[in-house]
Design an enzyme around this catalytic site. Structure first.
Site, PDB file in Angstrom:
ATOM      1  N   TYR A   4     -43.159  27.559-107.419  1.00  0.00           N
ATOM      2  CA  TYR A   4     -42.470  26.115-108.224  1.00  0.00           C
ATOM      3  C   TYR A   4     -41.267  26.625-108.905  1.00  0.00           C
ATOM      4  O   TYR A   4     -40.195  26.379-109.705  1.00  0.00           O
ATOM      5  CB  TYR A   4     -43.409  26.209-109.683  1.00  0.00           C
TER       6      TYR A   4
ATOM      7  N   LYS B  60     -56.592  33.029-105.400  1.00  0.00           N
ATOM      8  CA  LYS B  60     -55.965  33.313-104.293  1.00  0.00           C
ATOM      9  C   LYS B  60     -56.366  34.674-104.053  1.00  0.00           C
ATOM     10  O   LYS B  60     -55.457  35.298-102.545  1.00  0.00           O
ATOM     11  CB  LYS B  60     -55.959  32.140-103.262  1.00  0.00           C
TER      12      LYS B  60
ATOM     13  N   ASP C 216     -60.335  28.394-103.650  1.00  0.00           N
ATOM     14  CA  ASP C 216     -61.726  27.308-103.248  1.00  0.00           C
ATOM     15  C   ASP C 216     -62.666  26.927-102.910  1.00  0.00           C
ATOM     16  O   ASP C 216     -63.357  25.843-102.854  1.00  0.00           O
ATOM     17  CB  ASP C 216     -61.476  27.733-100.874  1.00  0.00           C
TER      18      ASP C 216
ATOM     19  N   ASP D 225     -52.076  22.611-109.870  1.00  0.00           N
ATOM     20  CA  ASP D 225     -51.684  21.872-109.208  1.00  0.00           C
ATOM     21  C   ASP D 225     -52.630  21.136-108.738  1.00  0.00           C
ATOM     22  O   ASP D 225     -53.610  19.878-109.172  1.00  0.00           O
ATOM     23  CB  ASP D 225     -50.400  21.593-108.515  1.00  0.00           C
TER      24      ASP D 225
END
Ligand code: NAD
Length: 391
Positions: free
Chosen positions: A135, A205, A256, A280
């Site tokens: 972002y 992640k 995930d 998000d």
């Protein structure tokens, strides 16, 4: 009598409809529970399309300056103008005001239709880092001069070999800092301690992006160890039943796997601390589990300066704007959070209760109506009036 000046941004699209309904309800509930102590004075600030029409700018300097001078404000959704060179106004506001936490509580309200079997098991407090990650807007379109410079640096100086198609690749940079990560995780741990919640899960992640996402996780554990060693315990350090007694458990999960677990065992999670992009995705999926983004509240907060900007978490919904179809629930619940933040808990609770009562009587706006058998379809305005009735 204390006068509370609260700036508000109406917002674009459905913003016009939901903001008016919300401000009226806040005015009414504060008057009902705190009439002898507090009076709210709303200050309208321009941003988005309305600002552009009236001033030629999407985010006028006066709006930013006024927000910087008021600790608490509320906003409807803002359109991101389509076209190159336009940054999202929401991202701009978060970065300019350094509102580094996007806080989203997600819990089930009785009567709301849900796609999962046990939505009441969802009770999350999502702390999404709000100022870093992709972002930051550092991107280089393929075949531009900057892209070529960046590529040259990567290929020739750093000897990077992982760009498969260098001729046609666009490039982006993902900054994740120690300060940015630690202040976010600190806010999440402090929140868990203040609210006596059982755990903080660091979602990342890091198996793939070791020095950004992985570092976020590492720095998160460091905050817990260095600053909250008596009050927290890492899940991996628990050896017996009594180890975690009275302590907040710190655990982590790959993003995930986390999304999967959230659907299957939502009760395993309480406070979530995560990076911007993960946050998000997680926020929207979690919101969908308890009724969709029309009902999900949110706030952008700097826990150091205490500045907070409460907002509807959905967008401007251009497909239904101006038709009285929008669910004002997200902004109303954000306003209830704002009342809590302003230490007006009776008004906050009354607003949440009234909203829940209206929905449990099967009186809903169009987004929920399709999923509620024998429900009564209300316009945005009428939904607000029903809530006012139960205040
Ligand atoms: P959106 O959230 O506006 O709409 C997605 C879907 O959800 C649509 O079908 C819409 O009708 C529905 N929806 C959204 N809010 C609703 C509500 N209150 N009640 C009932 N249904 C609702 O997302 P989008 O269409 O991707 O974005 C439209 C514009 O909003 C874009 O310009 C985008 O940049 C902007 N946006 C702003 C914010 C923000 O201000 N925080 C957030 C997301 C998107």
């Amino acid at each position: 009598m204390k006068k509370l000046q609260i700036p508000f941004i109406q917002g674009d699209g459905v913003g016009q409809e939901i903001t008016q309904v919300t401000l009226n309800l806040v005015q009414e509930v504060v008057h009902k529970y705190y009439s002898d102590q507090v009076e709210i004075e709303w200050i309208e600030l321009l941003a988005g399309e309305k600002a552009f029409r009236e001033t030629g700018e999407y985010l006028p300097e006066k709006t930013l300056a006024t927000l910087k001078n008021h600790p608490v404000a509320i906003k409807g959704p803002l359109t991101t103008p389509v076209g190159e060179g336009f940054r999202s106004l929401n991202v701009q506001l978060r970065q300019e005001l350094d509102l580094y936490t996007c806080y989203r509580p997600v819990r089930y309200f009785c009567g709301v239709p849900s796609p999962v079997k046990f939505p009441e098991q969802v009770d999350l407090h999502i702390f999404r880092e709000n100022t870093e990650d992709i972002y930051a807007g550092i991107e280089f379109m393929q075949r531009t001069e900057d892209n070529e410079k960046m590529k040259k640096f990567l290929l020739q100086e750093l000897k990077i070999t992982g760009i498969l198609f260098p001729e046609t690749s666009s490039l982006g940079v993902k900054p994740i800092s120690e300060e940015g990560s630690k202040r976010l995780v600190r806010a999440a741990i402090q929140f868990a301690l203040d609210k006596k919640l059982p755990s903080v899960t660091l979602v990342h992640k890091g198996n793939i992006m070791k020095f950004t996402e992985g570092a976020f996780c590492k720095w998160g554990y460091e905050v817990a160890k260095e600053e909250y060693s008596d009050q927290t315990i890492a899940l991996s350090a628990i050896t017996g039943p009594g180890d975690a007694k009275g302590k907040v458990i710190i655990q982590d999960c790959i993003a995930d796997a986390f999304l999967q677990n959230l659907l299957l065992k939502p009760y395993q999670y309480s406070v979530i601390a995560t990076t911007n992009l993960n946050g998000d995705y997680i926020s929207d999926m979690a919101a969908a589990m308890v009724g969709g983004i029309g009902m999900a509240p949110g706030a952008n907060i700097n826990y150091q300066t205490r500045m907070a900007l409460f907002e509807a978490t959905h967008g401007t919904a251009p497909d239904i704007a101006g038709q009285g179809k929008a669910n004002p629930g997200s902004l109303i619940l954000s306003a209830a959070m704002m009342l809590d933040y302003l230490n007006l808990p009776l008004a906050a609770e009354a607003l949440r209760d009234a909203l829940e009562k209206v929905i449990s009587h099967r009186k809903v706006t169009s987004d929920l109506h399709a999923f509620i058998p024998y429900g009564e379809l209300l316009t945005t305005q009428k939904f607000g009036e029903e809530i006012a009735y139960y205040l």
